[in-house]
Design a protein around this motif. Sequence first.
Motif, PDB file in Angstrom:
ATOM      1  N   VAL A  18     -15.223  -0.702   9.072  1.00  0.00           N
ATOM      2  CA  VAL A  18     -14.388  -0.168   9.590  1.00  0.00           C
ATOM      3  C   VAL A  18     -14.899  -0.670  11.222  1.00  0.00           C
ATOM      4  N   HIS A  50      -9.849   3.279   1.919  1.00  0.00           N
ATOM      5  CA  HIS A  50     -10.116   4.212   2.808  1.00  0.00           C
ATOM      6  C   HIS A  50      -9.019   4.966   3.154  1.00  0.00           C
ATOM      7  N   VAL A  75       0.841  -1.343   0.052  1.00  0.00           N
ATOM      8  CA  VAL A  75      -0.016  -0.036   0.091  1.00  0.00           C
ATOM      9  C   VAL A  75       0.762   1.182   0.041  1.00  0.00           C
ATOM     10  N   TYR A 128      -2.812   0.440  -3.964  1.00  0.00           N
ATOM     11  CA  TYR A 128      -2.317  -0.619  -3.313  1.00  0.00           C
ATOM     12  C   TYR A 128      -2.286  -1.867  -4.362  1.00  0.00           C
ATOM     13  N   GLU A 147      -7.419   6.186   5.447  1.00  0.00           N
ATOM     14  CA  GLU A 147      -6.697   5.518   6.606  1.00  0.00           C
ATOM     15  C   GLU A 147      -6.216   3.975   6.504  1.00  0.00           C
ATOM     16  N   TYR A 148      -6.175   3.824   5.179  1.00  0.00           N
ATOM     17  CA  TYR A 148      -5.772   2.136   5.018  1.00  0.00           C
ATOM     18  C   TYR A 148      -4.111   2.266   4.707  1.00  0.00           C
ATOM     19  N   PRO A 149      -3.398   1.525   5.389  1.00  0.00           N
ATOM     20  CA  PRO A 149      -3.959   0.298   6.389  1.00  0.00           C
ATOM     21  C   PRO A 149      -4.231   0.734   7.597  1.00  0.00           C
ATOM     22  N   GLY A 150      -5.380   0.164   8.130  1.00  0.00           N
ATOM     23  CA  GLY A 150      -5.997   0.649   9.457  1.00  0.00           C
ATOM     24  C   GLY A 150      -5.151   0.383  10.570  1.00  0.00           C
ATOM     25  N   ILE A 187      -6.839   2.652  -2.839  1.00  0.00           N
ATOM     26  CA  ILE A 187      -6.970   1.940  -1.493  1.00  0.00           C
ATOM     27  C   ILE A 187      -8.526   2.312  -1.271  1.00  0.00           C
ATOM     28  N   ASN A 208       1.009   5.388   0.360  1.00  0.00           N
ATOM     29  CA  ASN A 208       0.517   6.448   0.939  1.00  0.00           C
ATOM     30  C   ASN A 208       0.767   7.649   0.411  1.00  0.00           C
ATOM     31  N   ASN A 240     -12.250  -4.690   3.575  1.00  0.00           N
ATOM     32  CA  ASN A 240     -12.872  -4.586   2.155  1.00  0.00           C
ATOM     33  C   ASN A 240     -13.032  -6.093   1.649  1.00  0.00           C
ATOM     34  N   ILE A 273      -9.619  -1.947   8.758  1.00  0.00           N
ATOM     35  CA  ILE A 273     -10.453  -1.447   7.497  1.00  0.00           C
ATOM     36  C   ILE A 273     -10.405  -2.837   6.752  1.00  0.00           C
TER      37      ILE A 273
END
Length: 293
Positions: A262, A214, A174, A201, A216-219, A212, A176, A228, A226
């Motif tokens: 979430v 969300h 992932v 990702y 805030e992924y990865p949570g 991604i 960011n 999916n 998170i």
Amino acid sequence: MKTFKNKLPDDLRSIWDATSNLKTNAAVDTADAWMRLEQKLDKNEILPSKMRSRSFFPTFQPRLAYAFTFLVIFILSSPLIYDKIYHVSIHAERGSQKEFNLSDGTYIKINAESSLKYRRNFNSESRIVNLIGEGYFHVEKGDSPFIVNTKNGSVTVLGTKFNINSRNNMIEVVVNEGAVAFTPIIEKQESESITVSKGHYIDSGSLSPQHIPHPEYPGWIYNKLILNKTNLETVCDQIERKFNVNIKLDSNQLNKISITGVIDAEDLDGVLTTLAILSQRSYRFEKETYIFY
């Protein structure tokens, strides 16, 4: 002689008369006598040497055994000694996380049941680390690329924020911030690197970058789960690692349930209650194990 005999006492005179009738060999074989004497002398010379040899081996054999044992231990432990001298290893146990900075300023946080290893001279010639499990990286820019190796593939960057989750035969990357070059390891096949940019990702299932799900992924770095379309068994594995508990699915049919949503992962009871709502299932606690049914 008769005069001498007459002077003897009666008891000695009787012995004299008895011995006078004894017959002896006319001639004595002196050669045979010397040979017997030499044989006895040879035996006396050989015996101490045998005794010395017997006393030598009992002291020699234990020393040899100790030396051989030490040699075997040294050979077997050499790779471990080498690894300790030249590498730094950081491990996060089940139910814990570790965060730290490398010498180049890179920030790293590894999730539960994960480990990271790198050379002690990191950043002197290269910036290479080896990851088992899951880790989040905020890489500072440097003169050399920052490379993360896993058993399922490698990620190469210059400066960015990204997460790698490599467990069993699965890997997910992932990004960011910035971009990374991901090179998967495919058995018996050469693979090309794939560029993954910010907000995307990639995983070993599709090997194609996706958005991604969300912001805030990865949570896990935000203390959240998170999900999916995540398999229920996979969700339970994440909860087990985070809280160091045991979770069991009561039937194989539950493996087909996928979860989307979430979950705040502040406390275990809240996580299990929310998961029960999302999965539309119940759970019970039995023999140190949470069982979904």
